[in-house]
Motif scaffolding. Sequence first.
Motif, PDB file in Angstrom:
ATOM      1  N   SER A   1       6.139   7.467   0.197  1.00  0.00           N
ATOM      2  CA  SER A   1       6.698   6.133   0.445  1.00  0.00           C
ATOM      3  C   SER A   1       5.603   5.080   0.320  1.00  0.00           C
ATOM      4  CB  SER A   1       7.342   6.077   1.834  1.00  0.00           C
ATOM      5  OG  SER A   1       6.364   6.301   2.834  1.00  0.00           O
ATOM      6  N   PHE A   2       6.011   3.818   0.344  1.00  0.00           N
ATOM      7  CA  PHE A   2       5.037   2.729   0.304  1.00  0.00           C
ATOM      8  C   PHE A   2       5.519   1.589   1.197  1.00  0.00           C
ATOM      9  CE2 PHE A   2       8.004   1.884  -3.120  1.00  0.00           C
ATOM     10  CZ  PHE A   2       8.205   0.500  -3.097  1.00  0.00           C
ATOM     11  N   PHE A   3       4.557   0.738   1.580  1.00  0.00           N
ATOM     12  CA  PHE A   3       4.826  -0.368   2.501  1.00  0.00           C
ATOM     13  C   PHE A   3       4.578  -1.696   1.795  1.00  0.00           C
ATOM     14  CE2 PHE A   3       3.759   3.258   5.028  1.00  0.00           C
ATOM     15  CZ  PHE A   3       4.535   3.167   6.182  1.00  0.00           C
ATOM     16  N   THR A   4       5.391  -2.704   2.156  1.00  0.00           N
ATOM     17  CA  THR A   4       5.175  -4.055   1.625  1.00  0.00           C
ATOM     18  C   THR A   4       5.267  -5.061   2.770  1.00  0.00           C
ATOM     19  OG1 THR A   4       7.536  -4.383   1.175  1.00  0.00           O
ATOM     20  CG2 THR A   4       6.201  -3.492  -0.624  1.00  0.00           C
ATOM     21  N   VAL A   5       4.521  -6.156   2.648  1.00  0.00           N
ATOM     22  CA  VAL A   5       4.643  -7.280   3.588  1.00  0.00           C
ATOM     23  C   VAL A   5       4.856  -8.550   2.783  1.00  0.00           C
ATOM     24  CG1 VAL A   5       3.280  -6.271   5.445  1.00  0.00           C
ATOM     25  CG2 VAL A   5       2.123  -7.586   3.686  1.00  0.00           C
TER      26      VAL A   5
ATOM     27  N   MET B   1       9.380   6.271  -2.335  1.00  0.00           N
ATOM     28  CA  MET B   1       8.756   6.199  -3.659  1.00  0.00           C
ATOM     29  C   MET B   1       9.744   6.616  -4.748  1.00  0.00           C
ATOM     30  SD  MET B   1       5.779   5.259  -4.845  1.00  0.00           S
ATOM     31  CE  MET B   1       4.486   5.507  -3.650  1.00  0.00           C
ATOM     32  N   GLU B   2      10.648   7.524  -4.412  1.00  0.00           N
ATOM     33  CA  GLU B   2      11.639   7.988  -5.384  1.00  0.00           C
ATOM     34  C   GLU B   2      12.780   6.976  -5.514  1.00  0.00           C
ATOM     35  OE1 GLU B   2      11.280  10.712  -7.219  1.00  0.00           O
ATOM     36  OE2 GLU B   2       9.360  11.074  -6.223  1.00  0.00           O
ATOM     37  N   SER B   3      13.399   6.931  -6.676  1.00  0.00           N
ATOM     38  CA  SER B   3      14.553   6.047  -6.884  1.00  0.00           C
ATOM     39  C   SER B   3      15.751   6.556  -6.081  1.00  0.00           C
ATOM     40  CB  SER B   3      14.928   6.005  -8.369  1.00  0.00           C
ATOM     41  OG  SER B   3      13.862   5.512  -9.122  1.00  0.00           O
ATOM     42  N   PRO B   4      16.637   5.644  -5.633  1.00  0.00           N
ATOM     43  CA  PRO B   4      17.825   6.104  -4.887  1.00  0.00           C
ATOM     44  C   PRO B   4      18.756   6.919  -5.780  1.00  0.00           C
ATOM     45  CG  PRO B   4      17.948   3.743  -5.365  1.00  0.00           C
ATOM     46  CD  PRO B   4      16.578   4.185  -5.787  1.00  0.00           C
TER      47      PRO B   4
ATOM     48  N   CYS C   1       0.858  -1.193   0.000  1.00  0.00           N
ATOM     49  CA  CYS C   1       0.000   0.000   0.000  1.00  0.00           C
ATOM     50  C   CYS C   1       0.887   1.234   0.000  1.00  0.00           C
ATOM     51  CB  CYS C   1      -0.937   0.002   1.210  1.00  0.00           C
ATOM     52  SG  CYS C   1      -0.068   0.133   2.777  1.00  0.00           S
ATOM     53  N   ALA C   2       0.383   2.325  -0.554  1.00  0.00           N
ATOM     54  CA  ALA C   2       1.140   3.584  -0.596  1.00  0.00           C
ATOM     55  C   ALA C   2       0.704   4.477   0.556  1.00  0.00           C
ATOM     56  CB  ALA C   2       0.908   4.282  -1.926  1.00  0.00           C
TER      57      ALA C   2
END
Length: 445
Positions: A123-127, A138-141, A116-117
């Motif tokens: 930013s966004f989260f992942t499980v 959210m931005e590229s490094p 989810c964002a």
Amino acid sequence: MRVKVLSRNPDDYVRDTKLDLQRVPRNYDPALHPFEVAREYTRALNATKLERVFAKPFLSSLDGHRDGVNCMAKHPKSLSTVLSGACDGEVRIWNLTTRQCIRTLQAHEGFVRGMCARFCGTSFFTVGDDKTVKQWKMESPEYGEEEEPIHTILGKTVYTGIDHHWKEPVFATCGHQVDIWDEQRTSPKCSLNWGFDSISSVKFNPIETYLLGSCASDRNIVLYDMRKSTPLKKVILNMRTNTLCWNPMEAFIFTAANEDYNLYTFDMRFLESPVMVHMDHVSAVLDVDYSPTGKEFVSASFDKSIRIFPVDKGHSREVYHTKRMQHVITVKWTSDNKYILCGSDEMNIRLWKANASEKLGVLAPREKAAMNYNQKLKEKFQFHPQIRRIAQHRHLPKSIYCQIKEQRIMREARRRKELNRRKHSKPGSVPLVPERKKHIVAVVK
């Protein structure tokens, strides 16, 4: 002697330039147009036929994943950005304008179970299956900077779903219980559970943001209130619910995607029976997502098709499928109400038009007026048998077509058996149960 002189305003009939259309005065008296209905019917019939001719909903395929697409998330601020997570732990960020992958990161070991964002889009989260919750930029490094998560939370059990609050820095995860997390802490603020079973998905209400809904594998749909830190009520269905989605326009309406091939739209105030049962799929429904208008939703099914349902209708208005598309696991409706994205287990994300025959691009004013006129004609004659037959006809894969026929025969046999049992039983001993209440086992408060 008084003489009446004809006076006409030149603006009513003189053209501004010779390229303009001639202005023709028209008398709208129905007595002067006896064939108006017949003429309009012919136009409506032609418009309906042309709509089916131009119905080409498939736009493009976003390929690049090396395993089945398991989940997707929309960017809250950017229409052209979408995120996808695969069964091999890989997360990709796509640009829908160029239809290219703009970033790839290895987020988890094993499946990405949910993503989810954040509400601000930074930013966004992942499980995943590795029992972790990760927050990513959210931005590229930058050049030379490594691809690493901002935060990582290591849990005790596998998390099966995640959803972010719509206004506050709070998110919820689900596994063997529903946990509410503050973004700044590594332990949950509170844990909510009712019974002991694995919970497959959790969703925040977009309007009343303190409400949550979750689906458990013991056939429950449980509603929670974040302010009281306790479950509110739960409804038990005949079969397991895979996921649910809240209506973004009506706070108390949600739709649940069930294993018994149906979708159920509930009013959370009256859970004793669903508001509507949507029955067109021929296999388990795996995902559902509402349009931003709240008038329609799209569902993804194990039968290799996606369907678009109006909220107040029991049958779908549209079915999308391709020969290569396999079991559809996840589906999203874009925030501009124009497109639908679906991810399936043969590693592709497909982009579809929400309105199959809609013309994309800029429309000329006359083109727009003609389309609006044709739309009104189709609405006026929509119940005429010939027009309804053409408008509702859809080509289906042979497997789905045969299963629909088989289900129709089974449904008719069940109905006949019930009628015979009622006819040959003592009056009142076999109660008449409405279709909507047949699928509800109990409501617990």
